[in-house]
Design a protein around this motif. Sequence first.
Motif, short mmCIF file in Angstrom:
data_model
loop_
_atom_site.label_atom_id
_atom_site.label_comp_id
_atom_site.label_asym_id
_atom_site.label_seq_id
_atom_site.Cartn_x
_atom_site.Cartn_y
_atom_site.Cartn_z
N GLU A 220 0.85 -1.19 0.00
CA GLU A 220 0.00 0.00 0.00
C GLU A 220 0.89 1.24 0.00
O GLU A 220 2.03 1.21 0.46
CB GLU A 220 -0.91 0.01 1.23
N LEU A 221 0.35 2.31 -0.56
CA LEU A 221 1.07 3.58 -0.59
C LEU A 221 0.68 4.41 0.61
O LEU A 221 -0.50 4.61 0.90
CB LEU A 221 0.75 4.33 -1.88
N ARG A 222 1.69 4.89 1.31
CA ARG A 222 1.44 5.77 2.45
C ARG A 222 1.15 7.18 1.96
O ARG A 222 1.33 7.51 0.78
CB ARG A 222 2.65 5.78 3.38
N SER A 223 0.72 8.02 2.86
CA SER A 223 0.37 9.40 2.50
C SER A 223 1.59 10.19 2.04
O SER A 223 1.45 11.16 1.29
CB SER A 223 -0.28 10.10 3.70
N ASP A 224 2.80 9.77 2.48
CA ASP A 224 4.01 10.49 2.07
C ASP A 224 4.58 9.96 0.76
O ASP A 224 5.65 10.37 0.33
CB ASP A 224 5.08 10.41 3.17
N GLY A 225 3.87 9.02 0.13
CA GLY A 225 4.31 8.51 -1.16
C GLY A 225 5.17 7.27 -1.09
O GLY A 225 5.48 6.68 -2.13
N THR A 226 5.56 6.83 0.10
CA THR A 226 6.39 5.64 0.22
C THR A 226 5.51 4.39 0.20
O THR A 226 4.31 4.45 0.52
CB THR A 226 7.21 5.66 1.52
N LYS A 227 6.12 3.27 -0.17
CA LYS A 227 5.38 2.01 -0.25
C LYS A 227 5.62 1.17 0.98
O LYS A 227 6.74 1.05 1.46
CB LYS A 227 5.81 1.24 -1.50
N SER A 228 4.56 0.61 1.50
CA SER A 228 4.64 -0.25 2.67
C SER A 228 4.20 -1.65 2.26
O SER A 228 3.11 -1.85 1.72
CB SER A 228 3.75 0.26 3.79
N THR A 229 5.07 -2.66 2.47
CA THR A 229 4.76 -4.03 2.11
C THR A 229 3.89 -4.67 3.18
O THR A 229 4.29 -4.78 4.34
CB THR A 229 6.05 -4.85 1.93
#
Length: 472
Positions: A220-229
């Motif tokens: 999923e994409l976090r609000s800061d644009g980084t991806k979380s597995t």
Amino acid sequence: MMRRGGFEITKGKEISLGEWKELGNPNTGHSYPSVEELKNIWIPHAIKMSLTKNKELDVCNWSESDELSPSDDPDSVYVYDLMATVVHILDSRTGGSLVGHIKVGETYHQRKEGVTHQQWYLFNDFLIEPVDKCEAVQFDMSWKVPAILYYARRNLNAKYNLVIKNPIEASVLLAEASLARKQRKCHATFIPLMLSEMPQAGDLVGLDAEFVTLNEEEAELRSDGTKSTIKPSQMSVARITCVRGQGPNEGVPFIDDYISTQEQVVDYLTQYSGIKPGDLDAKISSKHLTTLKSTYLKLRFLIDVGVKFVGHGLQKDFRVINLMVTALRPPPRPRAGGGSGGPRSPWGSPPVGEAVGSPLCAPQVPKDQVIDTVYLFHIPRKRMISLRFLAWYFLDLKIQGETHDSIEDARTALQLYRKYLELSQGGSEPDDFRKVLKALYEKGRKLDWKVPEPDSQSSPKHGAVFPPVLPL
């Protein structure tokens, strides 16, 4: 009865809040869980079991730090320590999941961290992290339900010889029938070993493996644009190849197993694995199809014999195959004037490659049995170089054209190792090999690490030619 600090806590005894607070007071030098946490602790970390004179079993709580007294009969009084718990995490949407708490002993920490201690770890899918020992025995029937409690007798290893003697016979490497119905009509891609050429300790074996994807990565994409597995992709071994590393049949594969799977494959990764739909299906496959257990037995036999595996990028291969290697690095180079061992990069120790997985269950490959060519031709703090580029640069070979082939990759890794031994000259001139590596990296940067097309700078001219695999 359990002892905590200066108190003796008897099962069923009501402990006042003041006493619990004093137990957890940091000024007393002890660190204990809070009153709220203690409400959910149902079981002790150690128990004492004994047979009474009437042959009745007496079970009581016991302290982890206390040993039996000299007056206790060692043949009728035993202490058991909690080693693992498995709990069911309730979730009405998914049906829940199982997580484990495992007490990892001193041997692992001594090998990995150089310290002697025990530590509890939480195993939750792909997440493994250290936890406090109290978490292993905290249960809550509304969401965390105990499923398995595993106790082990204390000092059992010291009293009994627990070495498992289950030798794997050399016959596992001999010819076996394929699970595929159509395979008999096709030419074999390997020649099984004869009894006269069974591998010995120190023999070289070229190894390569190919994989398929069973489950795609969930992220999923976090609000800061980084991806979380959320859940990583699940890889499964689909093909394992071993080729002879010496002798008149050097380079000829003796294992080329396609692993049958009942799982749904979502991506065959054909461009990188060479595995095509149907290759793993016993009804339509024309490959030598076998079970994962059968191939595991072959690899385990080779490990126990003491062969040296040569390959490129063995870290990932061993990780997905579920073989644990504590450090993937070239064996030590012999010093001038004598010594033993294999070659070593003149740049010093390459990065350690740790296999991700449970240290308690994965079979282990001693690090001196692994020769990874990705480290042999590597300068510290610089990029790793692909097998395809190394084969073109050092061997004048073009490999991995349209797809990868594990036989070709295993043979190429063996040839690169031979080339490494030739260039490093047994360790007598390390400066010369440094110049070779510098020239390799300069050439790679100029070409952007891409192998030139056949009509440009090079084409295979003097690569070693291996005998073809004959039909059985």
